[in-house]
Design an enzyme around this catalytic site. Structure first.
Site, PDB file in Angstrom:
ATOM      1  N   HIS A 123     -13.733 -11.746  35.559  1.00  0.00           N
ATOM      2  CA  HIS A 123     -14.401 -12.053  34.296  1.00  0.00           C
ATOM      3  C   HIS A 123     -13.419 -12.409  33.181  1.00  0.00           C
ATOM      4  CE1 HIS A 123     -13.812  -7.661  33.299  1.00  0.00           C
ATOM      5  NE2 HIS A 123     -13.641  -8.154  32.087  1.00  0.00           N
ATOM      6  N   ASP A 153     -14.876  -8.571  41.183  1.00  0.00           N
ATOM      7  CA  ASP A 153     -14.308  -8.823  39.858  1.00  0.00           C
ATOM      8  C   ASP A 153     -12.778  -8.907  39.904  1.00  0.00           C
ATOM      9  OD1 ASP A 153     -14.425  -9.401  37.160  1.00  0.00           O
ATOM     10  OD2 ASP A 153     -14.349  -7.309  36.545  1.00  0.00           O
ATOM     11  N   SER A 237      -9.076  -5.156  30.438  1.00  0.00           N
ATOM     12  CA  SER A 237      -9.608  -5.595  31.726  1.00  0.00           C
ATOM     13  C   SER A 237      -8.562  -6.363  32.519  1.00  0.00           C
ATOM     14  CB  SER A 237     -10.833  -6.490  31.513  1.00  0.00           C
ATOM     15  OG  SER A 237     -11.893  -5.764  30.966  1.00  0.00           O
TER      16      SER A 237
END
Length: 394
Positions: A123, A153, A237
């Protein structure tokens, strides 16, 4: 009586002496504290004492932080008055046409000749027209995405190895102990806070976390994750979660954000991540088996429709309604039709699409499995040979 008086007087004198001594010591300390650290002119100055601070956490950070990078997602900015929403000819694209629309984190984990490999989250790089990585020392490098996987992911990029000074090492996430130290390194809230370090503990292992992969408001996957209370914020992230030895034991992916929740971050376990990363390096994607159906959870179908359209027995409480069947798919070849309700796959009862997808992805390409389903109220079964496809329909 006289002897008693002398003993009492002696005890009183000794007690007074002891109290006086304590008072004198306290007074000396107070004088020292009041004077502080001052020079000959009475000006306050910095202490010359030097403290050599070293701990397991500082050693762990020192071992890996040079390998951690900020990942910058750049997207094409059009020449219309609406900015980057406009269209620009890709052949005429220049650096000025690219707008930074998001940042995340990552780490260099491998060098092969002149090429270095960087992991991050899918993402973080999703929708990018170009990617840059920013090293701790401010050096920037162009990155090329060589593979990404929406379900786990994860994404892998390559950069020129000439800018790399440190490579992160993966640790064994199967050997974690709840309560052991955990360290997150990354770029929370963007590159202005690059190389930020937070620490906490491993709060739990093998947590099951629902994930909305396509952002449609419905959970369509469950990730098995490491839970930590080390602060993980937007921008972290894709960065590493590190153990006390400086090894990457997880890749930070998400957190539960709420005004009433604190310290619930989640990371992809390193043992799971390494398997996916190796596939992304080799194939650019994770090749999984498919069934070839579109689906709707039975819980989304009203009880009236379950009776009038699907003719389901009343004791059927869960399953997956087949909404469509892809032409030439394994499901079509096995005779699956629209409005069939799948209740078991490969010997495992399935209640919803998440469970069915997980069972499908646990099979091997070429494996034959049994599927049980209801059609017009009758329980049937069929055998399906699993195949792969680039199509995302399951």
């Amino acid at each position: 009586m006289t002897k008693f008086k002398w003993q009492s007087l002696l005890a009183l004198i000794l007690t007074s002496s002891i109290l006086a001594g304590c008072d004198t010591l306290t007074q000396d300390n107070d004088d020292t504290n009041q004077n502080g650290t001052v020079d000959e002119n009475g000006q306050v100055q910095i202490s010359e004492m030097r403290v050599d601070v070293s701990s397991g956490i500082t050693d762990a950070v020192d071992a890996v932080d040079e390998a951690v990078v900020s990942v910058i997602n750049l997207q094409r900015m059009g020449d219309s008055p609406w900015g980057w929403y406009g269209e620009t000819d890709a052949g005429e694209q220049t650096e000025e046409d690219l707008l930074q629309v998001g940042t995340g984190s990552g780490a260099v984990y491998k060098v092969d000749g002149e090429t270095a490999y960087v992991f991050t989250n899918n993402h973080v790089i999703d929708g990018s027209d170009a990617i840059e990585v920013l090293f701790k020392d401010g050096t920037r490098a162009e990155a090329t995405v060589i593979g990404a996987d929406i379900w786990t992911d994860l994404a892998v990029m390559t950069i020129d190895a000439s800018d790399v000074s440190t490579v992160a090492e993966f640790g064994d996430s199967e050997n974690l102990t709840v309560g052991e130290p955990a360290i997150a390194i990354g770029s929370p809230l963007g590159t202005n806070f690059a190389s930020s370090v937070t620490s906490g503990i491993i709060s739990a292992v093998e947590r099951t976390v629902p994930v909305d992969t396509n952002m449609d408001g419905e959970m369509d996957w469950e990730m098995t994750a490491i839970q930590t209370d080390a602060a993980i914020n937007p921008g972290n992230s894709g960065g590493p979660l590190v153990n006390i030895a400086g090894q990457v034991i997880g890749i930070n992916s998400m957190k539960i954000s709420s005004s009433v929740i604190e310290g619930m971050g989640f990371a992809i376990p390193s043992n799971d991540a390494v398997d996916i990363i190796n596939q992304l390096e080799e194939d650019g994607e994770v090749i999984r088996p498919i069934l070839g159906v579109g689906m709707v959870d039975l819980s989304m179908v009203s009880p009236q429709q379950q009776q009038s359209i699907l003719n389901l027995p009343e004791d059927v409480e869960g399953g997956i309604v087949v909404a469509e069947v892809a032409s030439g798919s394994p499901a079509e070849e096995a005779g699956i039709e629209a409005n069939d309700v799948i209740v078991s796959f490969n010997g495992v009862d399935v209640q919803n699409g998440i469970e069915l997808r997980q069972e499908i992805y646990d099979t091997e390409i070429g494996e034959e499995v049994e599927v049980e389903f209801y059609r017009n109220g009758e329980l049937r079964s069929t055998r399906i040979t699993m195949r792969s496809s680039e199509d995302m329909i399951i």
